[in-house]
Design a protein around this motif. Structure first.
Motif, PDB file in Angstrom:
ATOM      1  N   ASN A 114       1.548  18.792  -3.319  1.00 57.65           N
ATOM      2  CA  ASN A 114       2.001  17.778  -4.265  1.00 57.65           C
ATOM      3  C   ASN A 114       2.502  18.395  -5.565  1.00 57.65           C
ATOM      4  O   ASN A 114       3.498  17.952  -6.145  1.00 57.65           O
ATOM      5  N   GLY A 125       9.143  10.228  -0.959  1.00 56.06           N
ATOM      6  CA  GLY A 125       9.082   9.382   0.226  1.00 56.06           C
ATOM      7  C   GLY A 125       9.277  10.136   1.523  1.00 56.06           C
ATOM      8  O   GLY A 125       9.258   9.537   2.601  1.00 56.06           O
ATOM      9  N   ASP A 174      -0.079  10.108  -2.218  1.00 57.23           N
ATOM     10  CA  ASP A 174       1.282   9.576  -2.302  1.00 57.23           C
ATOM     11  C   ASP A 174       2.336  10.390  -1.571  1.00 57.23           C
ATOM     12  O   ASP A 174       3.477   9.963  -1.461  1.00 57.23           O
ATOM     13  N   TYR A 175       1.979  11.581  -1.108  1.00 57.46           N
ATOM     14  CA  TYR A 175       3.024  12.449  -0.589  1.00 57.46           C
ATOM     15  C   TYR A 175       2.526  13.312   0.561  1.00 57.46           C
ATOM     16  O   TYR A 175       1.416  13.837   0.535  1.00 57.46           O
ATOM     17  N   ARG A 179      -1.112  12.151   2.338  1.00 57.05           N
ATOM     18  CA  ARG A 179      -1.253  10.901   3.079  1.00 57.05           C
ATOM     19  C   ARG A 179      -2.052  11.124   4.358  1.00 57.05           C
ATOM     20  O   ARG A 179      -2.907  10.328   4.724  1.00 57.05           O
ATOM     21  N   ARG A 218      -1.326   1.010   5.025  1.00 57.35           N
ATOM     22  CA  ARG A 218      -0.631  -0.005   4.230  1.00 57.35           C
ATOM     23  C   ARG A 218      -1.022   0.048   2.757  1.00 57.35           C
ATOM     24  O   ARG A 218      -0.324  -0.509   1.911  1.00 57.35           O
ATOM     25  N   GLN A 219      -2.115   0.721   2.448  1.00 59.01           N
ATOM     26  CA  GLN A 219      -2.553   0.834   1.062  1.00 59.01           C
ATOM     27  C   GLN A 219      -1.850   1.984   0.327  1.00 59.01           C
ATOM     28  O   GLN A 219      -1.962   2.102  -0.891  1.00 59.01           O
ATOM     29  N   LEU A 220      -1.139   2.848   1.071  1.00 60.21           N
ATOM     30  CA  LEU A 220      -0.467   3.986   0.462  1.00 60.21           C
ATOM     31  C   LEU A 220       0.833   3.558  -0.207  1.00 60.21           C
ATOM     32  O   LEU A 220       1.488   2.617   0.221  1.00 60.21           O
ATOM     33  N   THR A 221       1.204   4.292  -1.249  1.00 54.76           N
ATOM     34  CA  THR A 221       2.459   4.009  -1.949  1.00 54.76           C
ATOM     35  C   THR A 221       3.654   4.226  -1.031  1.00 54.76           C
ATOM     36  O   THR A 221       4.596   3.438  -1.002  1.00 54.76           O
ATOM     37  N   SER A 222       3.620   5.340  -0.266  1.00 54.85           N
ATOM     38  CA  SER A 222       4.680   5.640   0.708  1.00 54.85           C
ATOM     39  C   SER A 222       4.024   5.792   2.075  1.00 54.85           C
ATOM     40  O   SER A 222       3.599   6.890   2.438  1.00 54.85           O
TER      41      SER A 222
END
Length: 311
Positions: A114, A125, A174-175, A179, A218-222
């Protein structure tokens, strides 16, 4: 003339990688001999990460890492039409991403990845599943660093403190690898307990793991894509189904819940809570001597418990 970096890339490919000739039509899976001819290909093993990959969508992506004081990539794979590129960093030791892997190294790797992504200004993304295939003539490739990286070597060029990477509880969700780290961590902890609820058959257990991983995803930003979620769920389902059995758990309970052991645990718990977790005070009690503090406070029992457990 051979290219050692390209040979390394090909040697480390999965036996049956995902591949695509046109991302608009999605990805397929096939043997290595077929997939290696495609424009895009899966470059890491299902449960082992040999490369840190980054997607940079700007002109000059293959060379401006030096302006950002980032470590040199092993390979850059550039689209000659717009200058966008994938940057790959070859690792000396792979990062194990299977559910039986240790979380500390995985968290550290996620923090390094990250931090490097931020330094490069790469796309947050990007899932890291496939990259531009350096074997395909459509792309322009360049080799910058022939030596294989360790995570510590990469970390020397990065500010991990800014990401609180030293904190074992910090998950970079997030990345990329973060994830996977998040989904593995949450889903497998749930699975260790959930499999004991009825000891389901494998197919039912796999579906339960997939649904739970999807909910966490589904709770992750990407969020990760469906294939990656199923891969994580299948890994956890297979490992827990093979290593957790009803007889094995019964044996574990008998071995660890003997009266002397429970006595010691009770004493330790009493010391930690300084005589128990119940609040002290001259609360009113009923005729049987049972303390009922909510009576003295003039509130309902449910309200009293809500207040206590919010503390």
């Amino acid at each position: 003339m051979t290219n050692p970096a390209l040979d390394l890339f090909n040697d480390r490919l999965p036996h049956k990688p995902y591949f695509s000739d046109d991302l608009h039509f999605g990805v397929r899976i096939a043997g290595k001999e077929r997939a290696i001819l495609a424009k895009y290909i899966q470059f890491n093993q299902p449960h082992a990460m040999f490369w840190l990959g980054f997607d940079i969508d700007r002109l000059g992506a293959a060379i401006d890492w030096s302006d950002r004081n980032a470590p040199a990539p092993t390979l850059t794979i550039t689209n000659p039409a717009n200058g966008h590129a994938h940057l790959l960093y070859a690792l000396k030791t792979s990062i194990r991403t299977a559910p039986d892997g240790k979380m500390k190294p995985l968290r550290y790797a996620a923090a390094v990845e990250n931090a490097l992504r931020k330094k490069l200004g790469a796309d947050a993304g990007y899932s890291g599943l496939i990259c531009k295939n350096p074997n395909h003539g459509h792309w322009k490739i360049a080799v910058w660093q022939p030596e294989l990286y360790t995570l510590d070597w990469l970390a020397d060029s990065l500010d991990l403190n800014a990401l609180n990477a030293a904190n074992d509880n910090a998950i970079v969700a997030d990345y990329g690898l973060g994830r996977n780290c998040t989904l593995f961590d949450k889903t497998r902890k749930w699975a260790y307990r959930a499999i004991r609820q009825g000891w389901p058959g494998y197919e039912q257990w796999l579906q339960a793991c997939y649904e739970r991983a999807s909910a966490y995803n589904r709770q992750l930003t990407s969020p990760l894509d469906e294939k990656e979620i199923m891969g994580i769920a299948k890994s956890i389902a297979k490992w827990t189904f093979s290593n957790f059995t009803e007889s094995g758990f019964d044996e574990y309970v008998q071995r660890t819940h003997l009266s002397p052991i429970q006595s010691v645990r009770g004493k330790l718990g009493g010391v930690k809570s300084k005589g128990g977790g119940r609040p002290k005070g001259s609360y009113k009690s009923d005729s049987k001597g049972v303390v009922k503090p909510w009576i003295k406070l003039g509130i309902s029992r449910s309200t009293w418990y809500r207040r206590i457990y919010k503390k």
